[in-house]
Structures are given as structure tokens and as C-alpha cells.
Design an enzyme around this catalytic site. Structure first.
Site, PDB file in Angstrom:
ATOM      1  N   ASP A 158       0.886  -1.161   0.000  1.00 11.84           N
ATOM      2  CA  ASP A 158       0.000   0.000   0.000  1.00 11.84           C
ATOM      3  C   ASP A 158       0.929   1.217   0.000  1.00 11.84           C
ATOM      4  OD1 ASP A 158      -2.323   1.539   0.265  1.00 11.84           O
ATOM      5  OD2 ASP A 158      -2.120   1.601   2.436  1.00 11.84           O
ATOM      6  N   THR A 166       0.126   5.034   1.001  1.00 12.16           N
ATOM      7  CA  THR A 166       0.018   5.971   2.130  1.00 12.16           C
ATOM      8  C   THR A 166       0.094   5.229   3.455  1.00 12.16           C
ATOM      9  OG1 THR A 166      -1.435   7.268   0.722  1.00 12.16           O
ATOM     10  CG2 THR A 166      -1.332   7.890   3.040  1.00 12.16           C
ATOM     11  N   PHE A 200     -17.458  14.167   1.894  1.00  8.62           N
ATOM     12  CA  PHE A 200     -16.605  13.674   0.812  1.00  8.62           C
ATOM     13  C   PHE A 200     -17.102  12.318   0.345  1.00  8.62           C
ATOM     14  CE2 PHE A 200     -13.077  11.057  -0.702  1.00  8.62           C
ATOM     15  CZ  PHE A 200     -12.607  11.861  -1.738  1.00  8.62           C
ATOM     16  N   ASP A 237      -1.371  -0.971   5.894  1.00  9.29           N
ATOM     17  CA  ASP A 237      -1.562  -0.445   7.257  1.00  9.29           C
ATOM     18  C   ASP A 237      -2.883  -0.883   7.858  1.00  9.29           C
ATOM     19  OD1 ASP A 237      -3.237   1.013   5.707  1.00  9.29           O
ATOM     20  OD2 ASP A 237      -2.424   2.983   6.214  1.00  9.29           O
TER      21      ASP A 237
END
Length: 1241
Positions: free
Chosen positions: A497, A499, A621, A877
């Protein structure tokens, strides 16, 4: 019975199973009972181990409609069988989500309550009262899920809640009033208790399950046999070992159950308020909730006991249990399509699609917001194991078996030992009959089986894994699936991944670039200046976010938080009392902090302190829309403002074109290429006629149009310090690295270049796939990332330098380092999976960057890579990576939150440096497993040879000789040889994946031949000695000089052959232990293993001592005879010669000559690609060709699909695709998944 059509449950899902119906057959049951009695219970054990045999032996096949038992078989590669008993439940209807018609009038009077409760509780008195209207419902339970009979499909079907086939409009119009008490009880009979019950089995149950393991049954058989043969001490030793093994196993299993139970049970039962159909509010236990109940969310929050869709109000939720993200998320109520028919079409509700409106089980509702007089309501859609948390717990309780070549080969190896044992068994029987020895024929024949298949093998095999697990724990990597450690030794591709994994978790504000008069101004480092204080740009940064205060601390999305902190403003939220006083939600207010005002200007200061902006409405969002929007009003102003932020391309498309700079795309590309995360801002002044009330009901699309483009915010996502070095180590070890991220593609490509995943000279080909539209077939447009901006209609001829060159590499693994990489986004990946299946293997072979990937797409990518025979690691993460972490061969979560419970490995330090460490430990554990398996195989064969030779003279090894060999030598050596730590660096080679491979088999067979030769030599040489006196059944003793052998020797243990073979074999165990205990390149050298070296030296010294300096008491204990001293020296010479031959064969002949010349193996343990040889090398290779043909090891096609594919692509003139070409899918009738290349001119 006519053959019924094959039926499935969970069709086309991950846990799809075939289902067969059976009914009990009495005559078969009688036969089985007789068989069980005649076999002494062994048949019962066999049927316990084999559920399909159990069902077929006691039942006959019937239709599913009439069956009493169902037999299930998974449709995956494992084909595992399960059986389940069909139960019957009386009910008033077949569908729990529909009203039970016969009792509609009774529901209104409240009488039906008694029936439904009695159905669940099987209260017979109440049941009789309603029998005329009740209907038997047939169901069975499997892996905590109920499957009910479905008449419409004539099969069993899983019981669903309101999460499927329910329209959003019907959620508001039909399900928003709540259930009557009668309807609630009717549904509860189907859905049962709302709890995720992880029952901790009793110690007795676990003990029975563990003891009935085939391995322990074999041990029990061995122990009974040894006791019968009066090998009491060894039998006792094995019993003690088994008890220790069982106790430690029970402790570990029970501990895991207790941990999982405690994790699930925390806050699982709470008191909740529900709305009944007559608007009454009733307080019940959360265990009584059913789909369709309306649950009230308390203002001070709660732990959600089920999955529910929000009908009214707003909730702030911590979803770390599910996603791994500890950032609070704002959940808003599900919009009612019937209120805005023009704005939004009606769609089927799905918890995944409508995540923004769904409260998931186990998540923590921190606080709620609501209108006064209107409660925060949520409709229960899933309960128990059907919830998101329930599915996570099920995946832990019932994991998919791990398919690894090592374990499959282990069974084949054991089978071959059983065959060897069978030969020994027949030999012993024939030998005993020929020598007319009848009283011990059965025991001695069976004894040879227990010698050949060592009972200590499983314990020895797990030792290396246990030690590796302990070493991983020391470096902060926790493992919940120890068997996966071995598989990690095979990883040759790791997905990362971006970020929080490759880059830092947070974003830093690099700067802003405002737009005035449709032109970009120069970039500015900070937005925190006096001139910008009242600007619309800063107002947008201050208001356009989803931040909230929890216990006085600002929390929310890290990007929003960084952006808000950059301007130094203050956020204030209204209290519950203020909201109640104004009879509506008071707006959140933002204002500049006093530190921003220059102290000299008093008048301005007073004016500024009254400058506040209230956030009137928020459109959160949306990852689908890629933007968020707010409506705000400056204190004292009449008109409201709309502010919007999001992905630059999306924001620009919603703005007036005259406000967007001409060079917008160029500027944006410059930033994204440098790896910056870019956010665009836009603003619009709303009409004065828009009142507060109208704003609360206005449609989002009406606001998000005709905006004015204001500029860009540039955020920097820095690489973690250790990332480039770790990736370089992996590349050196020929381990491919792939980036799977939810971020922008150009940003991802830039990060991939920065961290060394894509080298500076490599070309990146972007695959942009478009779905079929307006009669046109699906297509893929190929762009080269560096020339993307230059792609215009009048583009010049393609430069030949832009096309990657295909090189013929010496080894296939180097093909992975060729000069081109594919990059694509999630949408393209979905189109390619659906319309270009044939292209998927080619794309994943060189695919390096996968951007804007949804969580399920990450899982699909891992599967696609596994389909071409990659061993895939996944490092994430925990956020959105759960599925991929579970699916990968080795999933490593960098988050210690509860979501990491789905991952086999969890790193305490959030750094990818754990990946090479894990692979190194995996390789060491794998090599240790091979060493132990080879050693245990040789141990059993050496002992088998000794016993077989002694059986030929009607002798055997003594009880204490067996005890000394098995306990003092074997167990000590096995448990210390596994202690070698991993090698300090990753090498560009992988260990073999299975036991059935050329090198391993040659190694084992060569040592068997050597040991056999030296034992036979010793056995026959002792008979040639002048002092040798053969033993016969008439002899009372054998003697040499004054020494006499004990005449009381029932098993005839004390003889010259026995003593000779005992000494030779004892040394052979230690010789093969040293020979097989390999160090570099996967483990530290054996001389660094202090305990192993010490154990071997002590054992060598002790055996040499008792051989060269006999001690009467030790000789008597081990039942050895006294032989002349010169014979002892000759045995020593034989042993030394044996050691030299063994070491030279393994380390010189096999390791240095055969593997490098005959097998010609490359770095990865696969066969090399055939490449043209220069003339001068042709002669050198003649000898090699001869040896290769001798061993049947000519150049072969690589076994791994990805290597075979790489070979094919080398000679494919159409691959890789040329820049600015299009690949078009053929029309589906001609064959889905096929494609043709069309060059666009």
C-alpha cells in the site's frame, strides 16, 4: 432414485459449496455397527476422520427436499467435505421478511407473540394451539450460518437480512416505522439471537478432538505394541512426550479461543431502545434485535451491536475495528429517493455502496447530532454472523486451509515410508516363518512399522516454526498463523500500500497556488498571511472539511486536519443545550485565532474578532464523486457561499471554463509527477433567495455547478526514511515489488520512481481501459507516462527510443527487471478483468503501479498474481487492506488495531523493514523444515536398516538402546538443529518449495545408500573375525576368553552384530545431522548454533568413550557385549570413513558439482531459459549435456506460469503494446475475453 442435478449453496461466492442430500439407512447402520465392533473401533475412527465416508456408509442418497443429512464439498482446490444435520422448525411463513398471512388478524390482537416464542423455544403446549396454520421449515447450520430451504430454487439458501434486494425508497417508506411485537418474534424464530458467539470449547472437548488426531492414534498403537513387546521405558518416554505435546497444544488452542472470545464479547450485549410499529419505544437487550427493528442511537454514543442504516440524524463513528483507521468518520442519514425523484434514481441498498450511511457492528458511535424532537434512528439490516464484524470473526474461526507444496510433499514422503515399512513387515513375517519363530511374529512385524514412520516426526517438524515465531516476536512481528512462516520463505512478489506504508501517514502542506483572473499566481508557502485572512481561498480551507471536536480535541481526516491547522483558525461547535434552544442544529463556527491579528491595528483587530463563518450544511466527501462541498455564511452577510474541494480534474469540470487557467493541466501534471498530492478549491456565491430551510433540503447537484476556480493546495506525502533501502534489498533478492494504492495514478508513479520501484531509465505504460459504450466494444488505450502530455491529435512520429527494448537475459528472473512497467487505475483494472481476461496474466507480469484501487480490487489483484504462480506478500496499514492481507500468502499489517486480527502477521513498528525480516525468517524456517524432514527420514531408515539386519539373525535392538537413540540422540539433535537463526541478508535465491525435488531426493537417497553400505559392511565384517562365534537357538551363551554373555537374554539382544550395528548407527545419526544442518545462504552457519554444536560434541565424546573405554555398568544398561579392542578401533575407522564419504557426497558432489552443472539451476530454483551459446562454449557444454541426459534433467519449460509467460513474451512481436495504440475487445458472442490490436493512426 433419479440422479438429481448438482446443486450449490453460496453460488459464485468465495465459500461456494456443492450440496448433496442423504437420508438415514437402517441396514447400512447395522452393517457399520458390526464393522465397528469387529475392527475394535478403528472403523469408527476412520468414519470420524472422513465425513463423506461416514455419510455414505450410514445413509442413502435422496433429493434435497426430503433429506435428513446434507453433505457439502467446497468447490475450491482443496475439495473439503463437511456434513450437517437438517433440522425442522415450525413456522407461520417461509420468508421472515414477509408478513405471515394466516395470523395477520392475530398479530393486531397480540396473540401471535405466544406462537413465535414457542416456536423458538419449542414449547409444545402453545405449539398445538397453532398447528393448523404452522408450516415446517427445514434448515441446517454450517460454520455459524443458517441455510433455509427455498422452494423457488429447490435448494437450501443462506438467510439474508435487509442488505440485499431492498430499495432505498422502501427502507424509508416501508421499513421506517418499526416492527410490531408479533412480527419481531416471528423474525427472531428465523434469525435467532443477535450475537457473535465464539464459544470457548471445554478442555474435555478439545482433548478428545486433539487425541483423536490420526498422529496420536498411531502413537497409541505404537505404545500398546511396545508395552506388549516389553519396551516399557521407550513407551513411557513417548507417552510423556505425547502428553507434553497435547497439553501445550491444548493450552495454545484454548488461549486463542479465549482471546477471540474476549475481543468479540467486549460490549457485545448492551441495552438498546427500539421503536415498535405503534410508535412506542421499548428497551430491549441487543441480543433480541432482528433485521427490520428501528434502533435509537443515544446522543452519548454506543458500541453498535448490529449493522444498521441511518434513517435520521448524523453520527460520528470510530471504525478502527473494521478499517484500521482510527480517524472518526461522519455518517449521515440515507437520502430518500422519493423526496428527490429528479435528482436521484432509486437504487438497491448495499452496505458497501452506502458505506457513508451505514453503522457497522463493533464500531464505536462517539456522538450524534439531531434536530430537537427528532431522534437519531437506524434500521437494523444485518445481525449476528451476517454483520461485517461477524464475517471477519468467521474468517478467523474457519480459515481457508493453507495450500503449500511442502505439506503436500510431506504426506507423499510419509506414504513412501509406509511403503518401505510394508516391505519390512512382509520380510519380517517371511523370515519368522522360515526360522519357525511363531510367538513374536505379529509383534515384531508390526514393530517395524513404528520404526519406519517415526512418532516424533510432527513435533520435530513444528520445532523450526516455533523457534522462528519466537524470533519474529523478538523483532516485533506477531504471528497468528504459524504455518504461514514457511510459506513466507517462498515469497517472490510483495504488494505495498502507499500511504502510511511506503510514505508517511500524514500529509504536510507544501504550499498553495491561487488563481486570479483565470491565471495562476506564483506558488506561496503559507496561507497564513494578513492579506489572505478574509479571502475566499482561506474561507474555503476553513470551512470545507469534516472535522469535529471530540472531548475538546479536533479530529477527522488527516488531510482536513493538516489543511485547517495550516491557516491557524479555531473551530467551535454548538452544545446540545444551544441546539435544543434554537429548535434546529446550530451551525459549526470557524474564526481566525487572535494570534493572526497584528496588535498595532486596534480598529482592525476588533473588526477581525467579529469575523466568523458558520457552516450551514455539509455534503460529505464521496470517493465516487471525488469531492466534498459545504454551504457557509459569513456572520452579518445576507448571502450564503458554497465552497468545494476535491480532485483537481473533477473540480475543474464543475467550474465555469473561463475561470480555469489555460495551463491548468500542465501545472497539475508538473506537481503530480513530482509526487505531490494536489487538491483544487472552488467557490460560488449563492442566490439571496436561498434561506436556511431551503438549504437543508436542496440537492447537491444544484450547488456543485457553475463554480469559480480558486486555485490549488499542494500537499506533500514524504517517503518513509527506510523505504528506498528496503525496496533495494528486495530487488537485489529478485523479489518483485508492486504498489497498490487508492491515490492518484501520476502521484503513485512518481512515488514508485522516488522509492526505486521503477528505475529512472524504465518506461511506464499506462493502460486506460474503457467499458463498452453506445455499441462500441471495450477498449484499452496505451499511453506512455512520460509522453502523456504530448499526446495530441497532431503528435509527431513516435521516437523509437520511447519503445522499451526486450533483452534476452541469462536468467528468467532478470526478465522481471526489464525496461517497462504497466500502470493502471481501479476502473481500468475492473474493465480488463471483465472484458480482457486473456490480457490479465500479461499485465500483472509487468504491472507495477495500481492506483485508485478499491479494497475488493486489491484482493482481486492478489488473486490474479497468485493465478500465474507468484507467491504473493501484501504489506498494508490495515485500512482497506483486510481482504488482500488475508488472501496473500503472507499478509503483514502495520496496524495493531483490531482489523489486523485478519492478517497472519502484524508488525509492532509501522515500517516496511519488517518485510525482508519476515522473508529471511521464512526462508530459515523452510530450510529448517527440510533439514529436519531429511534427518527424520534418515533416522527412521538407519534404524530400519539396523533392525532388519538384526531380524535376519532373529535379534533386535535392546529397549535401552532404542531409548538412548530416540531420546538422547534424536530428540536432542532435532530440537537443537532447528535453532539456527536466519542469515543476515536476503540473497537472490529462493529455497525449493517442496520435498519432492531433484536436489532433496538425491541428497536423501545418497545418504541412505551410504548408511546402508556401511551398516551391511560392518554386519558382515564382524562375522569374518576369528573370535566371532555365531549364536543359535540352542546356545546358552556366547563368549570370548573369560567374558561370557548373559545367558538370560530372552530377545537375544546381546551379540556381536548388535553391538557393532549399535555403534555404527549411533555415529551415523550424528553424521547425517551435521551433513543436513545447512547454513548459508538462508540460515546462519551451524557452528554459530551453540546448543547444537555442544549437543553433538557431547554425544560424540560419550559414544566414543563407551566404545573405546567400556564401562561394565553402561554396557549392562545398554545390553552391549564386550568385543576385542582392535575391533573397536576398526569400528572407529569405519565410522570416520562413513563421515568423510557422507560429507564429500553432500557438500562437494551434490552441492558443488551436480546442482551447478547437471540441474543448472538459476537464482530462484527454477530451470534457466535456453539461450544461444557462443561456439567456444559449445564444447564445454557437451559433458554437461551428457550428465543432464543421464539424470533426465534437460532444459525444461519453467514450471511457474509467470516464467513460462515471460518466455513466450520474449518472442511476441506485439508485446509490449506500442505507444498510442488501442486494444479492442471482440464482440462477446465471438468469445468473451478475446481481443485484437488496432493501431490508431
Amino acid at each position: 432414485m433419479e440422479k438429481e442435478e448438482k446443486k450449490f449453496v453460496n453460488k459464485a461466492e468465495e465459500d461456494e459449496m456443492e450440496i448433496y442430500g442423504y437420508e438415514l439407512c437402517r441396514w447400512k447402520l447395522v452393517l457399520v455397527t458390526v464393522g465397528v465392533i469387529c475392527s475394535g473401533g478403528f472403523l469408527l475412527l476412520l468414519l470420524y476422520w472422513m465425513p463423506q465416508w461416514r455419510v455414505k456408509a450410514t445413509c442413502r442418497r435422496t433429493t434435497l427436499k426430503d433429506c435428513e443429512v446434507v453433505l457439502l464439498r467446497t468447490t475450491d482446490e482443496f475439495k473439503i467435505w463437511f456434513c450437517a444435520k437438517v433440522r425442522i422448525m415450525p413456522s407461520l411463513g417461509a420468508n421472515p421478511l414477509q408478513n405471515p398471512n394466516p395470523i395477520v388478524h392475530k398479530v393486531s390482537n397480540g396473540h401471535a407473540v405466544h406462537f413465535c416464542e414457542s416456536a423458538a423455544e419449542e414449547n409444545k403446549n402453545d405449539l398445538k394451539k397453532y398447528l393448523p396454520v404452522s408450516k415446517p421449515i427445514r434448515y441446517f447450520s454450517h460454520h455459524s450460518v443458517k441455510y433455509f430451504w427455498n422452494d423457488s430454487v429447490q435448494s437450501f439458501d443462506v438467510l439474508r437480512g435487509l442488505d440485499e434486494s431492498t430499495f432505498c425508497s422502501s427502507i424509508h417508506n416501508e421499513h421506517s416505522t418499526g416492527l410490531t411485537k408479533g412480527m419481531h418474534d416471528f423474525r427472531k424464530a428465523f434469525y435467532g439471537v443477535n450475537e457473535i458467539a465464539v464459544k470457548v470449547p471445554s478442555i474435555f472437548k478439545l482433548l478428545i478432538k486433539e487425541v483423536l488426531n490420526p498422529f496420536y492414534i498411531f502413537q497409541l498403537f505404537s505404545v500398546i505394541l511396545w508395552i506388549t513387546d516389553e519396551y516399557h521405558y521407550y513407551a513411557l518416554a513417548i507417552v510423556i512426550m505425547s502428553v507434553i505435546s497435547i497439553v501445550s497444544s491444548l493450552y495454545t488452542i484454548r488461549k486463542q479461543y479465549v482471546m477471540l472470545h474476549d475481543m468479540v464479547a467486549a460490549h457485545s450485549i448492551v441495552r438498546v431502545s427500539v421503536c415498535r410499529g405503534n410508535q412506542e419505544i421499548e428497551e430491549i437487550l441487543s441480543t433480541d434485535l432482528v433485521p427490520g427493528d428501528i434502533m435509537l442511537i443515544p446522543s452519548n454514543g454506543t458500541i453498535m451491536p448490529c449493522d444498521a442504516v441511518l434513517l435520521s440524524g448524523t453520527c460520528i463513528v470510530n471504525e478502527s475495528m473494521l478499517t484500521g483507521e482510527s480517524v472518526p468518520v461522519t455518517k449521515i442519514n440515507l437520502p430518500n429517493p422519493s423526496e428527490y425523484p429528479k435528482a436521484m434514481g432509486d437504487e438497491i441498498y448495499s452496505p458497501e455502496v452506502h458505506k457513508r450511511h451505514t453503522l457497522f457492528c463493533g464500531t464505536n458511535v462517539i456522538q450524534t447530532r439531531f434536530y430537537t424532537g427528532e431522534l437519531v434512528k437506524a434500521l437494523v439490516v444485518r445481525t449476528g454472523f451476517s454483520t461485517a464484524k461477524g464475517q471477519l470473526v468467521r474468517s478467523i474461526l474457519y480459515p481457508k486451509p493453507t495450500d503449500f507444496k511442502l505439506y503436500r510433499d510431506a504426506y507423499l514422503f510419509l506414504l513412501s515410508l509406509v511403503v518401505v515399512a510394508g516391505i519390512g513387515f512382509l520380510y519380517t513375517v517371511v523370515n519368522s516363518i522360515l526360522n519357525e519363530v511363531s510367538h513374536t511374529i505379529i509383534i515384531e512385524s508390526l514393530d517395524i512399522i513404528t520404526i519406519t514412520v517415526p512418532p516424533a516426526l510432527p513435533a520435530a517438524m513444528t520445532a523450526g516454526i516455533v523457534y522462528a515465531q519466537r524470533r519474529l516476536k523478538k523483532i516485533g512481528i506477531f504471528c497468528i498463523s504459524p504455518q504461514r512462516i514457511n510459506i513466507c520463505g517462498q515469497l517472490n512478489l510483495v504488494c505495498f500500500d502507499k500511504t502510511g506504508t511506503l510514505t508517511e501517514d500524514g500529509l504536510d502542506l507544501w504550499g498553495i497556488q491561487r488563481v486570479e483572473n483565470a491565471r495562476f499566481l506564483l506558488p506561496e508557502e503559507s496561507a497564513c498571511s494578513e492579506s489572505l485572512l478574509k479571502s475566499e481561498f482561506v474561507a474555503c480551507m476553513a470551512t470545507c472539511h469534516s472535522l469535529t471536536k471530540i472531548e475538546g480535541v479536533l479530529s477527522g481526516d488527516p488531510l482536513d486536519l493538516k489543511m485547517f491547522e495550516a491557516i491557524g483558525w479555531i473551530l467551535e461547535e454548538a452544545t446540545e443545550e444551544e441546539t435544543a434552544l434554537h429548535n434546529r442544529i446550530m451551525p459549526t463556527v470557524v474564526r481566525p485565532s487572535k494570534q493572526l491579528f497584528p496588535e498595532c491595528k486596534q480598529a482592525t483587530n476588533q473588526e477581525m474578532t467579529s469575523y466568523e463563518i458558520g457552516i450551514v450544511r455539509q455534503f460529505p466527501f464521496s470517493s465516487v464523486l471525488q469531492r466534498m462541498c459545504v454551504i457557509a455564511r459569513v456572520l452579518g452577510e445576507k448571502r450564503m457561499d458554497a465552497y468545494m474541494k476535491g480532485a483537481p480534474e473533477v473540480i475543474a469540470s464543475l467550474c465555469k471554463q473561463e475561470t480555469v487557467p489555460v495551463d491548468f493541466e500542465r501545472v497539475l501534471e508538473e506537481y503530480t509527477k513530482q509526487g505531490f498530492r494536489v487538491i483544487a478549491l472552488a467557490h460560488r456565491k449563492l442566490e439571496s433567495k436561498l434561506t436556511w430551510h431551503k438549504v437543508q433540503t436542496i440537492n447537491r447537484d444544484a450547488i456543485e455547478s457553475n463554480m469559480e476556480f480558486m486555485g490549488l493546495i499542494i500537499m506533500q506525502n514524504k517517503l518513509k526514511q527506510e523505504t528506498p533501502a528496503v525496496l533495494e534489498d528486495l530487488h537485489k533478492a529478485n523479489i518483485r515489488t508492486v504498489m497498490v494504492t487508492g491515490d492518484n495514478m501520476l502521484t503513485a508513479i512518481s512515488v514508485a520512481r522516488d522509492c526505486g520501484m521503477i528505475l529512472p531509465q524504465d518506461k511506464v505504460i499506462i493502460a486506460e481501459a474503457l467499458p463498452p459504450k453506445d455499441g462500441q466494444a471495450a477498449r484499452i488505450n496505451w499511453h506512455y507516462a512520460d509522453t502523456l502530455a504530448k499526446c495530441t491529435s497532431s503528435s509527431p512520429a513516435i521516437n523509437s527510443e520511447d519503445i522499451p527494448v526486450k533483452l534476452v537475459h541469462e536468467s528468467l528472473e532478470d526478465l522481471q527487471m526489464t525496461k517497462y512497467h504497466f500502470a493502471m487505475n481501479g476502473k481500468s483494472f475492473a474493465v480488463i478483468l471483465e472484458h480482457f481476461q486473456d490480457l490479465v496474466p500479461k499485465l500483472v507480469l509487468h504491472g507495477t503501479v495500481f492506483a485508485r484501487m478499491a479494497p475488493d480490487q486489491k484482493t482481486q489483484l492478489v488473486e490474479a498474481l497468485q493465478n500465474v504462480d507468484y507467491y504473493v506478500g501484501m504489506c498494508g496499514d490495515g485500512a482497506n487492506d483486510c481482504g488482500a492481507l488475508k488472501r496473500a500468502h503472507g499478509g503483514i499489517s502495520l496496524s495493531e488495531l483490531e482489523a489486523s486480527v485478519a492478517s497472519p502477521f502484524t508488525s509492532r513498528t509501522p515500517s516496511i523493514s519488517c518485510v525482508p525480516k519476515l522473508i529471511r525468517e521464512g526462508r530459515a524456517a523452510l530450510i529448517t523444515s527440510f533439514c529436519v524432514f531429511k534427518f527424520m527420514a534418515l533416522y527412521s531408515i538407519i534404524q530400519y536398516i539396523s533392525v532388519t539386519l538384526l531380524y535376519s539373525i532373529l535379534s533386535n535392538l535392546g529397549d535401552f538402546q532404542f531409548l538412548f537413540i530416540d531420546l538422547a540422540i534424536i530428540l536432542v539433535v532435532v530440537f537443537t538443529m532447528s535453532l539456527n537463526p536466519a542469515w543476515k541478508e536476503l540473497v537472490a535465491r529462493r529455497p525449493p518449495s517442496g520435498l519432492i525435488s531433484g536436489p532433496l531426493l538425491c541428497s536423501v537417497l545418497s545418504q541412505i545408500i551410504i548408511c546402508l553400505a556401511f551398516q551391511i559392511f560392518g554386519f558382515f565384517w564382524v562375522k569374518q573375525q576369528s573370535w566371532y562365534e555365531p549364536w543359535t537357538t540352542e546356545s546358552d551363551s556366547a563368549h570370548h576368553g573369560n567374558e561370557t554373555l548373559h545367558d538370560h537374554d530372552e530377545h537375544y539382544i546381546k551379540n556381536y552384530e548388535n553391538t557393532t550395528l549399535f555403534f555404527i548407527s549411533s555415529f551415523q545419526y550424528l553424521i547425517v545431522a551435521i551433513v543436513f544442518s545447512k547454513g548459508k545462504p538462508f540460515r546462519q552457519p551451524s557452528y554459530k548454533n551453540f546448543l547444537f554444536v555442544t549437543s553433538v560434541i557431547v554425544l560424540y565424546v560419550f559414544i566414543l568413550f563407551i566404545m573405546l573405554h567400556p564401562v561394565e555398568s553402561i554396557d549392562a544398561f545398554l545390553e552391549l557385549v564386550c568385543v576385542p579392542y582392535e575391533w573397536r578401533l576398526r569400528i572407529l575407522m569405519v565410522v570416520i570413513l562413513n563421515a568423510i564419504v557422507s560429507v564429500l557426497t553432500e557438500n562437494v558432489l551434490l552441492d558443488m558439482i551436480l546442482w551447478k552443472v547437471v540441474f543448472n539451476r538459476d537464482k530462484q530454483g527454477e530451470y534457466r531459459l535456453t539461450i544461444p551459446q557462443p561456439p567456444q562454449e559449445a564444447v564445454d557444454r557437451c559433458g554437461v549435456s551428457f550428465l543432464s541426459s543421464l539424470f533426465g534433467c534437460r532444459e525444461k519449460t519453467p514450471k511457474a506460469k509467470y516464467m513460462h509467460l515471460a518466455q513466450e513474451l520474449l518472442v511476441d512481436p506485439e508485446w509490449p503494446p506500442k505507444p498510442r495504440t488501442t486494444t479492442e475487445a471482440k464482440v462477446p458472442p465471438q468469445g468473451n475475453g478475446s481481443y485484437q490490436i488496432i493501431t490508431v493512426t
